[in-house]
Design an enzyme around this catalytic site. Structure first.
Site, mmCIF file in Angstrom:
data_model
loop_
_atom_site.group_PDB
_atom_site.id
_atom_site.type_symbol
_atom_site.label_atom_id
_atom_site.label_comp_id
_atom_site.label_asym_id
_atom_site.label_seq_id
_atom_site.Cartn_x
_atom_site.Cartn_y
_atom_site.Cartn_z
ATOM 1 N N PRO A 20 -0.223 7.617 -3.364
ATOM 2 C CA PRO A 20 -0.460 7.129 -4.730
ATOM 3 C C PRO A 20 -0.693 5.624 -4.697
ATOM 4 O O PRO A 20 0.022 4.914 -3.988
ATOM 5 C CB PRO A 20 0.862 7.454 -5.469
ATOM 6 C CG PRO A 20 1.879 7.712 -4.414
ATOM 7 C CD PRO A 20 1.141 8.107 -3.162
ATOM 8 N N ALA A 22 -1.514 2.639 -7.640
ATOM 9 C CA ALA A 22 -1.826 2.240 -9.025
ATOM 10 C C ALA A 22 -3.028 1.310 -9.034
ATOM 11 O O ALA A 22 -3.121 0.387 -8.218
ATOM 12 C CB ALA A 22 -0.616 1.535 -9.632
ATOM 13 N N CYS A 107 8.520 2.029 -6.088
ATOM 14 C CA CYS A 107 7.730 0.894 -6.591
ATOM 15 C C CYS A 107 8.603 -0.358 -6.676
ATOM 16 O O CYS A 107 9.677 -0.340 -7.281
ATOM 17 C CB CYS A 107 7.130 1.214 -7.968
ATOM 18 S SG CYS A 107 6.135 -0.174 -8.573
ATOM 19 N N LYS A 146 9.421 9.952 -3.400
ATOM 20 C CA LYS A 146 8.872 8.950 -2.476
ATOM 21 C C LYS A 146 9.726 7.706 -2.630
ATOM 22 O O LYS A 146 9.851 7.172 -3.734
ATOM 23 C CB LYS A 146 7.410 8.667 -2.828
ATOM 24 C CG LYS A 146 6.750 7.581 -1.976
ATOM 25 C CD LYS A 146 5.247 7.571 -2.206
ATOM 26 C CE LYS A 146 4.524 6.513 -1.399
ATOM 27 N NZ LYS A 146 4.627 5.168 -1.974
ATOM 28 N N ARG A 232 -2.981 1.503 2.022
ATOM 29 C CA ARG A 232 -3.949 0.409 2.190
ATOM 30 C C ARG A 232 -5.005 0.704 3.248
ATOM 31 O O ARG A 232 -6.138 0.251 3.132
ATOM 32 C CB ARG A 232 -3.196 -0.890 2.506
ATOM 33 C CG ARG A 232 -2.435 -1.404 1.283
ATOM 34 C CD ARG A 232 -1.429 -2.453 1.669
ATOM 35 N NE ARG A 232 -0.428 -1.896 2.578
ATOM 36 C CZ ARG A 232 0.504 -2.608 3.195
ATOM 37 N NH1 ARG A 232 0.544 -3.905 3.007
ATOM 38 N NH2 ARG A 232 1.373 -2.023 3.990
#
Ligand SMILES: Cc1cc2nc3c(=O)[nH]c(=O)nc-3n(C[C@H](O)[C@H](O)[C@H](O)COP(=O)(O)O)c2cc1C
Length: 341
Positions: A20, A22, A107, A146, A232
């Site tokens: 995931p 954002a 996050c 996660k 990434r």
């Protein structure tokens, strides 16, 4: 419908998963990643609170592409009731495509953790367990989590936290070997992935610093994880999926993408988004710089790319980048072929 993690990849190889992200994982980008071989794609994190207000913009984050047959939806929040109710709504909306509801417990962004969401849940494991239990009670698909290695610098709570998630009913989990304090800096600790894998009996996906296909293989060899997740390393680089699959299957690496293929992929992504999203060209700025990494002359063209407004402007700048890059490549080749080299 229940998808065991191992069924997502061909027999004998672990799944390669798009993480995931954002602001990055739009539906067309995910579609491209699936086309290139991602076994499972995740939406960007979706606010359970915003879903509970039927926020239309948030709901659109759940759009899926026709070729996206295995999708994970990641929710963030800290209210077990809200998260469970919205998870049930997501399951109804996505049907058979939905592989799992994942809960974001990693996050590190300040605006997220200050509300008790994301990696703040590492500090409130009772709440984290309650979230997993309540979502489990409302959906029939797997419920996954996660999370990071720890919250504070140097902290390592991953094995204890993983066991608590397993006790609460998590069907599998993804571990990112960095603390919240590290954000995205330093190296990911792969050692913690192996320790979590040995601490729980549910499948564990390893995440952090897979930059090339061989890194996926190295992670599995070093840690024994049941899947690998790439963030990434996949930005502007959907070619990493066939690379990772080949490395994991012990096959030779596919050829690196050419300048033309990189430009074509950027054009394709933009044209798929055009009409679906407003301001496509502005949104595409970051993606295009990622797609064109390594293409000669791209840094100099950044200003021109950033001033594009229409799709025609965008295509014209890309045409020029390709012509200039071909010129540099030709000069490089001539230099290499010069006598005495
Ligand atoms: C731009 C960006 C957005 C991200 N958004 C999310 C997100 O929505 N949910 C999540 O769990 N992790 C998110 N992450 C973290 C990644 O999923 C991943 O855990 C982290 O980048 C480490 O993996 P990597 O080394 O392959 O990048 C994000 C990372 C980046 C760089």
């Amino acid at each position: 419908m229940s998808w065991p993690l191992s069924d997502l990849a061909p027999a004998g190889r672990v799944p390669v998963v798009l993480a995931p992200m954002a602001g990055v994982n739009d539906v067309m980008y995910r579609s491209i990643c699936v086309e290139m071989g991602a076994d499972l794609t995740f939406t960007e994190m979706v606010s359970s609170k915003a879903l509970s207000f039927a926020n239309e913009k948030t709901r659109r984050l759940l759009d899926t592409a026709p070729n996206e047959l295995h999708v994970g939806v990641q929710l963030f929040g800290h209210e077990p009731d809200t998260m469970a109710r919205e998870a049930a709504w997501v399951e109804d909306s996505l049907g058979e495509k939905l592989v799992c509801i994942d809960v974001n417990m990693g996050c590190p962004a300040r605006k997220i953790i200050k509300k008790g969401d994301g990696s703040a849940l590492l500090n409130t494991p009772d709440v984290a367990q309650q979230i997993v239990r309540q979502i489990k009670s409302q959906v029939s698909c797997p419920v996954t989590v996660k999370f990071r290695k720890g919250f504070a610098a140097g902290e390592d709570v991953a094995c204890d936290f993983a066991k608590r998630m397993e006790d609460a009913g998590a069907d599998w989990m993804t571990v990112h070997g960095r603390t919240t304090a590290q954000m995205y800096s330093g190296d990911a600790d792969w050692d913690v992935l192996g320790r979590v894998k040995r601490s729980v009996s549910v499948p564990v996906i390893g995440n952090g610093d897979i930059k090339r296909g061989e890194d996926a293989r190295a992670m599995v060899d070093a840690t024994g994880v049941d899947g690998v997740m790439i963030a990434r390393g996949a930005q502007g680089n959907p070619w990493i999926f066939p690379e990772a699959a080949a490395a994991l299957a012990g096959e030779p690496a596919p050829a690196e993408p050419t300048d033309e293929e990189r430009v074509a992929m950027a054009r394709r992504h933009a044209s798929m988004l055009d009409g679906y999203m407003g301001n496509t060209i502005v949104y595409m700025r970051k993606h295009v710089m990622w797609y064109l990494r390594g293409v000669p002359g791209v840094r100099e063209a950044r200003g021109a790319l950033n001033s594009c407004v229409t799709m025609d402007d965008f295509n014209r700048v890309l045409d020029k980048i390709l012509v200039d890059a071909a010129d540099v490549r030709a000069r490089e080749a001539a230099y290499r072929a010069a006598p005495g080299r």
